[in-house]
Scaffold this motif. Structure first.
Motif, PDB file in Angstrom:
ATOM      1  N   ASP A  22      31.055  34.479  43.626  1.00 11.04           N
ATOM      2  CA  ASP A  22      31.859  34.968  42.502  1.00 11.04           C
ATOM      3  C   ASP A  22      33.338  35.065  42.907  1.00 11.04           C
ATOM      4  O   ASP A  22      33.778  36.049  43.491  1.00 11.04           O
ATOM      5  CB  ASP A  22      31.334  36.340  42.057  1.00 11.04           C
ATOM      6  N   ARG A  23      34.087  34.034  42.563  1.00 15.06           N
ATOM      7  CA  ARG A  23      35.511  34.018  42.925  1.00 15.06           C
ATOM      8  C   ARG A  23      36.341  35.026  42.128  1.00 15.06           C
ATOM      9  O   ARG A  23      37.475  35.337  42.514  1.00 15.06           O
ATOM     10  CB  ARG A  23      36.089  32.610  42.737  1.00 15.06           C
ATOM     11  N   GLU A  24      35.808  35.521  41.060  1.00 18.20           N
ATOM     12  CA  GLU A  24      36.523  36.545  40.312  1.00 18.20           C
ATOM     13  C   GLU A  24      36.301  37.925  40.911  1.00 18.20           C
ATOM     14  O   GLU A  24      37.166  38.791  40.856  1.00 18.20           O
ATOM     15  CB  GLU A  24      36.074  36.533  38.844  1.00 18.20           C
ATOM     16  N   MET A  25      35.118  38.122  41.500  1.00 16.84           N
ATOM     17  CA  MET A  25      34.809  39.422  42.088  1.00 16.84           C
ATOM     18  C   MET A  25      35.581  39.694  43.362  1.00 16.84           C
ATOM     19  O   MET A  25      36.118  40.790  43.571  1.00 16.84           O
ATOM     20  CB  MET A  25      33.311  39.531  42.383  1.00 16.84           C
ATOM     21  N   TRP A  26      35.639  38.699  44.239  1.00 17.50           N
ATOM     22  CA  TRP A  26      36.158  38.961  45.578  1.00 17.50           C
ATOM     23  C   TRP A  26      37.570  39.532  45.590  1.00 17.50           C
ATOM     24  O   TRP A  26      37.827  40.508  46.323  1.00 17.50           O
ATOM     25  CB  TRP A  26      36.062  37.691  46.426  1.00 17.50           C
ATOM     26  N   PRO A  27      38.535  39.004  44.835  1.00 22.85           N
ATOM     27  CA  PRO A  27      39.869  39.620  44.878  1.00 22.85           C
ATOM     28  C   PRO A  27      39.865  41.083  44.455  1.00 22.85           C
ATOM     29  O   PRO A  27      40.576  41.904  45.045  1.00 22.85           O
ATOM     30  CB  PRO A  27      40.679  38.749  43.908  1.00 22.85           C
ATOM     31  N   ARG A  28      39.052  41.413  43.451  1.00 24.43           N
ATOM     32  CA  ARG A  28      38.996  42.807  42.980  1.00 24.43           C
ATOM     33  C   ARG A  28      38.366  43.713  44.043  1.00 24.43           C
ATOM     34  O   ARG A  28      38.847  44.813  44.317  1.00 24.43           O
ATOM     35  CB  ARG A  28      38.199  42.874  41.678  1.00 24.43           C
ATOM     36  N   TYR A  29      37.274  43.250  44.590  1.00 23.77           N
ATOM     37  CA  TYR A  29      36.552  44.041  45.600  1.00 23.77           C
ATOM     38  C   TYR A  29      37.404  44.265  46.843  1.00 23.77           C
ATOM     39  O   TYR A  29      37.544  45.396  47.336  1.00 23.77           O
ATOM     40  CB  TYR A  29      35.259  43.318  45.953  1.00 23.77           C
ATOM     41  N   LEU A  30      38.002  43.208  47.351  1.00 21.33           N
ATOM     42  CA  LEU A  30      38.798  43.320  48.565  1.00 21.33           C
ATOM     43  C   LEU A  30      40.074  44.123  48.333  1.00 21.33           C
ATOM     44  O   LEU A  30      40.519  44.865  49.218  1.00 21.33           O
ATOM     45  CB  LEU A  30      39.124  41.922  49.095  1.00 21.33           C
ATOM     46  N   SER A  31      40.662  44.006  47.142  1.00 21.55           N
ATOM     47  CA  SER A  31      41.829  44.834  46.818  1.00 21.55           C
ATOM     48  C   SER A  31      41.457  46.309  46.816  1.00 21.55           C
ATOM     49  O   SER A  31      42.233  47.159  47.265  1.00 21.55           O
ATOM     50  CB  SER A  31      42.397  44.436  45.455  1.00 21.55           C
ATOM     51  N   MET A  32      40.272  46.621  46.302  1.00 17.05           N
ATOM     52  CA  MET A  32      39.797  47.998  46.311  1.00 17.05           C
ATOM     53  C   MET A  32      39.666  48.510  47.746  1.00 17.05           C
ATOM     54  O   MET A  32      40.106  49.622  48.065  1.00 17.05           O
ATOM     55  CB  MET A  32      38.471  48.090  45.573  1.00 17.05           C
ATOM     56  N   LEU A  33      39.084  47.719  48.636  1.00 16.39           N
ATOM     57  CA  LEU A  33      38.939  48.153  50.028  1.00 16.39           C
ATOM     58  C   LEU A  33      40.302  48.371  50.678  1.00 16.39           C
ATOM     59  O   LEU A  33      40.515  49.369  51.388  1.00 16.39           O
ATOM     60  CB  LEU A  33      38.152  47.114  50.823  1.00 16.39           C
ATOM     61  N   ALA A  34      41.234  47.454  50.459  1.00 17.65           N
ATOM     62  CA  ALA A  34      42.563  47.596  51.051  1.00 17.65           C
ATOM     63  C   ALA A  34      43.276  48.823  50.504  1.00 17.65           C
ATOM     64  O   ALA A  34      43.938  49.563  51.248  1.00 17.65           O
ATOM     65  CB  ALA A  34      43.390  46.339  50.798  1.00 17.65           C
ATOM     66  N   ASN A  88      20.681  42.775  37.782  1.00 15.15           N
ATOM     67  CA  ASN A  88      21.690  43.628  38.411  1.00 15.15           C
ATOM     68  C   ASN A  88      21.162  44.254  39.697  1.00 15.15           C
ATOM     69  O   ASN A  88      20.020  44.708  39.764  1.00 15.15           O
ATOM     70  CB  ASN A  88      22.153  44.704  37.429  1.00 15.15           C
ATOM     71  N   ARG A  89      22.011  44.288  40.738  1.00 15.90           N
ATOM     72  CA  ARG A  89      21.614  44.859  42.027  1.00 15.90           C
ATOM     73  C   ARG A  89      21.484  46.374  41.967  1.00 15.90           C
ATOM     74  O   ARG A  89      20.843  46.972  42.833  1.00 15.90           O
ATOM     75  CB  ARG A  89      22.646  44.509  43.102  1.00 15.90           C
ATOM     76  N   THR A  90      22.130  47.013  41.009  1.00 12.76           N
ATOM     77  CA  THR A  90      22.115  48.467  40.953  1.00 12.76           C
ATOM     78  C   THR A  90      20.789  49.038  40.481  1.00 12.76           C
ATOM     79  O   THR A  90      20.620  50.251  40.429  1.00 12.76           O
ATOM     80  CB  THR A  90      23.244  48.980  40.044  1.00 12.76           C
ATOM     81  N   ALA A  91      19.835  48.177  40.123  1.00 10.59           N
ATOM     82  CA  ALA A  91      18.453  48.578  39.802  1.00 10.59           C
ATOM     83  C   ALA A  91      18.354  49.433  38.548  1.00 10.59           C
ATOM     84  O   ALA A  91      17.411  50.218  38.405  1.00 10.59           O
ATOM     85  CB  ALA A  91      17.807  49.298  40.985  1.00 10.59           C
ATOM     86  N   PRO A 123      24.702  35.393  43.635  1.00 10.58           N
ATOM     87  CA  PRO A 123      25.702  35.557  42.563  1.00 10.58           C
ATOM     88  C   PRO A 123      27.005  36.176  43.043  1.00 10.58           C
ATOM     89  O   PRO A 123      28.097  35.692  42.697  1.00 10.58           O
ATOM     90  CB  PRO A 123      24.976  36.441  41.548  1.00 10.58           C
ATOM     91  N   TRP A 124      26.932  37.276  43.824  1.00 12.19           N
ATOM     92  CA  TRP A 124      28.192  37.878  44.262  1.00 12.19           C
ATOM     93  C   TRP A 124      28.873  37.050  45.349  1.00 12.19           C
ATOM     94  O   TRP A 124      30.100  37.004  45.425  1.00 12.19           O
ATOM     95  CB  TRP A 124      28.025  39.332  44.697  1.00 12.19           C
ATOM     96  N   TYR A 125      28.097  36.401  46.188  1.00 12.90           N
ATOM     97  CA  TYR A 125      28.710  35.574  47.231  1.00 12.90           C
ATOM     98  C   TYR A 125      29.578  34.485  46.618  1.00 12.90           C
ATOM     99  O   TYR A 125      30.665  34.177  47.140  1.00 12.90           O
ATOM    100  CB  TYR A 125      27.618  34.960  48.110  1.00 12.90           C
TER     101      TYR A 125
END
Length: 902
Positions: free
Chosen positions: A192-204, A499-502, A188-190
């Motif tokens: 998810d084109r909506e997730m990746w920009p948010r996640y990578l922006s957070m890392l940057a 959910n992965r967060t268990a 699911p996360w792999y």
């Protein structure tokens, strides 16, 4: 804010260097009546015109717009509105930036990723200069403004009052790695084109400069495979011309989509100014003893294995040009026997012939000089990535010595088979940097923090993060890669849809799993960039979420976060994350050495009190400390009782500050606060549990050595107390977390805290039987005193020593060392070793000349390519032995000195 020259903003203010800022006191001035922002992007400047800077500027503009602030984009200052707050973005070497920096007497270091935010004037116009030495530095500066706006109550006021900033990175590499290990949980996360920009922006935004997406890491041996998705990665992405290699259960369309997503993720990473690396951890293709795998590989044979992998990795790198590095696991767990240099040379040739520079990142277990030379022979850049504290997170220094199980042993030269090097002559590289830190090395060193100690519960300790930041540049090392939280979630076919967060409580589930850990990611990223960052760097997000209670929230989580790394350092029944998971600890018996459960890489007899520490040079085992107490001969090592006190104190502080926060926030009911509160409570409980258990374990060791009933009674009482502590926080976690939290298929890799109680009950019953069989008697005075010390609060004498470590040493010449004490000691000993974990320490007495103690490391020993590390053992009297420099009060000081070659 520290640079290599120890430049800090505070020092700058003290020297009056901010006088040129038109009467400011270190804060940027802008018109108080400003209602909008004019953002001047100097696109004529080559740095400001780069794609990542344009993206960051867009992020800034969007954040202002979302807060109701009008933004005017300009290319020249003259275009800015008169009453707007004027922000000018450019490289620090542009003519405009040079003028402002010179007038302000501010220096933005001329090093990659350096940045500045400075107030000044251009043609009598007040501006805020946002600049960077390179595109990444300017990107960070713009994202810093974005982050402030997103966490500000009043955006314009916040921008007007930013203190002058000039920063440079402390570490060259600051990487986060995300692991694909579960068909069920990770697809699911792999995709998810909506997730990746948010996640990578957070890392940057948090100044990570590398992202590594790891495949094929779910299994370390390809036996009993059930979930093989992406395990042998290439055919899940590619159809390589000339080979009929395929995954028969995988539709071609899904394979092609996987490659499309990888290209998308890598391009999104690079668009944010970060490097993208891919991890290809498995090169085995035949699943052994695996009757029911979900995917299999067809078309690979012994004859075409190497050339297929060569052509596949070349094709992959050409299909995804944003990939700038590849991580390879080169030891036997890759599915390829150690010593298969020809295989790896062929595979590396695929990287070398892809048409561009791509870094070879070598996971170093099983590494030897031949393999290093094979990688270096490609003429590509080579990194070595050793583990930091095994597969766990230990304290904030590199262990002074490795466990006995990993030390080289006679006879290992004749090892054969899949793991002949890593279990043979190169065993010392399994869980540390080994012999890789020689000064003439031709590779860079990037440590990898594995997800063994803490992978589910929240973490966030700015003090520790700053200390880790300093230690990952150890002896010229180049940085660190962190396996993110939830790594290995659902590993080995244990994935659970949802959910992965268990969380069992669905109200606690964030939209994306990484959002739970955003604060911890902030702390890691910002302090790896700058360990002297201003507290506002991490506090602003807590203040935004929790208002006046944010300091108590920060303090509670920081103290809770210190507990498990200390536990792991002092108690290491296994170095592997497959066996030892202290968050949801699998009980180790006091008495049953015949059934050690998962703890097989541990000293015999394999029971609780004999377990090794992760640093046997500086920390004593429970049995060792019992001997010290009974013999009256302290070693100076940190004892299990000191460790107990440390983690009990952390637990008490965490609980205290959580209670203070609860007074204001318990009615808040936000998922963010509830997640914090439960995780802090569990970690505080773990601190109390392990603190009580360590005391109990020492008392049990005393009983075993003396047959003293009182020692056993106290041990059993504390064992029962620790069980009650566990039961209390386990019950709190019921209904919050799922009853089966999975990071693998084995019992120690899954379950819930409540599942661990029956094993404790069985062992407590076994200890109780021993008590019934032990007659009463009058305890020996030594035993009584030992019991009291175990039950009391330990006190370590403060050291009055001082020592000026030499700046360098000359190879082949003696290194003279002088230690000064304010009082005479009975004896002082020097312990020294090359910075080579294959070696053990040499010790020498120091000669006393009044209060000065002298020794030297012989010239024959300094004739080496390795730096030197050393420390002192000071015997004040028969009851007081201390180590110098030792750990600081915050437990973050490097406990030995290091001197490098001239």
């Amino acid at each position: 804010m520290k640079s290599a020259s120890n430049f800090t903003r505070r020092q700058l203010i003290r020297t009056g260097a901010l006088v040129a800022l038109a009467g400011t006191t270190g804060k940027i001035i802008a018109a108080s009546s400003s209602q909008g922002v004019s953002l001047v992007l100097m696109t004529s400047d080559p740095i400001a015109a780069t794609p990542e800077v344009l993206w960051a500027a867009k992020e800034l503009e969007q954040s202002l717009t979302e807060r109701g602030v009008a933004v005017l984009r300009c290319e020249r200052i003259e275009q800015a509105k008169a009453n707007d707050l004027c922000i000018v973005a450019s490289g620090s070497q542009s003519p405009l930036a040079i003028r402002v920096l010179k007038a302000s007497r501010i220096d933005v270091p001329s090093v990659p990723e350096a940045l500045g935010i400075i107030g000044g004037h251009i043609e009598k116009r007040k501006i805020t200069l946002v600049c960077g030495y390179d595109a990444r530095g300017l990107t960070y500066a713009l994202l810093d403004l974005t982050d402030r706006i997103q966490n500000a109550a009043h955006p314009i006021e916040t921008l007007e009052n930013i203190e002058t900033i000039a920063e440079r990175p402390a570490n060259q590499v600051r990487s986060m790695t995300r692991l694909f290990t579960s068909d069920v949980e990770d697809k699911p996360w792999y995709n998810d084109r909506e997730m990746w920009p948010r996640y990578l922006s957070m890392l940057a935004t948090q100044r990570f400069n590398r992202f590594n997406l790891a495949f094929g890491i779910g299994y370390d041996f390809i036996r009993h495979v059930t979930d093989a998705y992406f395990l042998f990665t290439y055919p899940f992405l590619l159809s390589v011309p000339g080979y009929n290699v395929r995954v028969p259960q995988l539709p071609d369309a899904e394979r092609d989509h996987n490659l499309e997503m990888l290209r998308y993720i890598s391009e999104q990473t690079v668009a944010r100014g970060m490097e993208f690396h891919i991890g290809l951890w498995m090169h085995g293709y035949e699943w052994i003893d695996s009757p029911n795998p979900n995917y299999t590989i067809e078309g690979v044979t012994k004859e075409n294995h190497a050339v297929y992998c060569r052509d596949a990795v070349r094709m992959l790198l050409k299909a995804c040009p944003a990939i700038s590095g590849v991580t390879f696991r080169i030891h036997g767990e890759s599915g390829v026997s150690e010593g298969s240099y020809g295989f790896w040379k062929t595979v590396f040739d695929g990287v070398a012939t892809c048409g561009r520079k791509v870094r070879l990142d070598m996971h170093t277990k099983g590494m030897d000089q031949t393999m290093a030379d094979t990688a270096l022979g490609t003429k590509q850049p080579v990194s070595m990535s050793p583990k930091f504290w095994g597969e766990h997170l230990g304290m904030t220094y590199h262990q002074a010595d490795i466990r006995k199980m990993e030390q080289p042993k006679p006879g290992n030269e004749n090892k054969t088979g899949l793991m002949k090097l890593s279990s043979g002559t190169r065993s010392f590289l399994r869980y540390g940097f080994g012999d890789l830190l020689r000064e003439d090395r031709q590779w860079t060193i990037v440590y990898r923090i594995w997800p063994g100690t803490q992978r589910l519960l929240l973490w966030g300790d700015p003090v520790a993060a700053a200390a880790y930041s300093r230690v990952v540049s150890f002896c010229g090392s180049n940085g660190v890669e962190i396996c993110e939280p939830l790594s290995f979630k659902g590993r080995r076919g244990s994935g659970i849809a949802g959910n992965r967060t268990a969380y069992a409580d669905k109200t606690l589930v964030p939209r994306w799993d990484w959002q739970k850990y955003a604060y911890g990611t902030r702390v890691w990223g910002r302090l790896l960039y700058n360990p002297d960052a201003e507290p506002d760097t991490w506090q602003r997000s807590l203040s935004h979420q929790f208002g006046d209670s944010s300091i108590n929230v920060e303090t509670a989580l920081a103290n809770a976060s210190r507990i498990l790394p200390i536990v792991t350092t002092a108690y290491a029944p296994s170095a592997g994350n497959n066996s030892y998971w202290p968050e949801i600890y699998f009980n180790e018996s006091y008495v049953d050495a015949e059934h050690p459960g998962p703890y097989k890489d541990s000293p015999v007899p394999t029971v609780f009190s004999t377990a090794s520490t992760f640093d046997p040079q500086l920390f004593s085992r429970m049995t060792e400390f019992a001997d010290e107490l009974l013999d009256g001969k302290p070693s100076g090592k940190y004892s299990p009782i000191e460790v107990s006190q440390w983690i009990e104190d952390c637990a008490a502080a965490a609980t205290k500050h959580l209670d203070l926060a609860n007074g204001k926030l318990s009615k808040n009911g936000s998922p963010e606060y509830r997640r914090l509160a439960i995780d802090i409570t569990i970690q505080a409980g773990l601190g109390q549990f392990f603190g009580t258990r360590f005391r109990s374990g020492v008392l049990f060791a005393i009983y075993q050595k003396t047959n003293d009933r009182t020692a056993l009674e106290n041990s059993l009482s504390l064992y029962r107390k620790s069980r009650a502590i566990w039961a209390q926080f386990a019950d709190l976690a019921k209904g919050v977390y799922l009853p089966d939290i999975t990071v693998g298929e084995q019992p120690q890799q899954r379950g819930h805290w409540l599942d661990r109680l029956p094993a404790m009950d069985r062992d407590i019953a076994a200890v109780a039987l021993k008590l019934e069989a032990t007659p009463a008697g009058t305890p020996h005075p030594n035993v009584s005193a030992a019991i009291q010390e175990v039950l009391g609060r330990p006190h370590r004498a403060a050291s009055s020593a001082s020592h000026d470590a030499p700046a360098t040493f000359q190879p082949g010449k003696p290194l003279k060392l002088v230690l000064t004490l304010s009082d005479q000691a009975e004896a002082v000993r020097l312990y020294y070793r090359h910075v080579d974990q294959a070696e053990r320490y040499t010790t020498a007495p120091m000669e006393a000349r009044q209060h000065r103690y002298n020794a030297e490391i012989p010239g024959a020993y300094t004739a080496s390519e390795y730096p030197l590390e050393y420390y002192f053992e000071i015997t004040h009297n028969a009851k007081s032995v201390v180590l110098y420099p030792g750990l600081s009060e915050t437990l973050t000081k490097q406990p030995y000195f290091v001197v490098r070659r001239a």
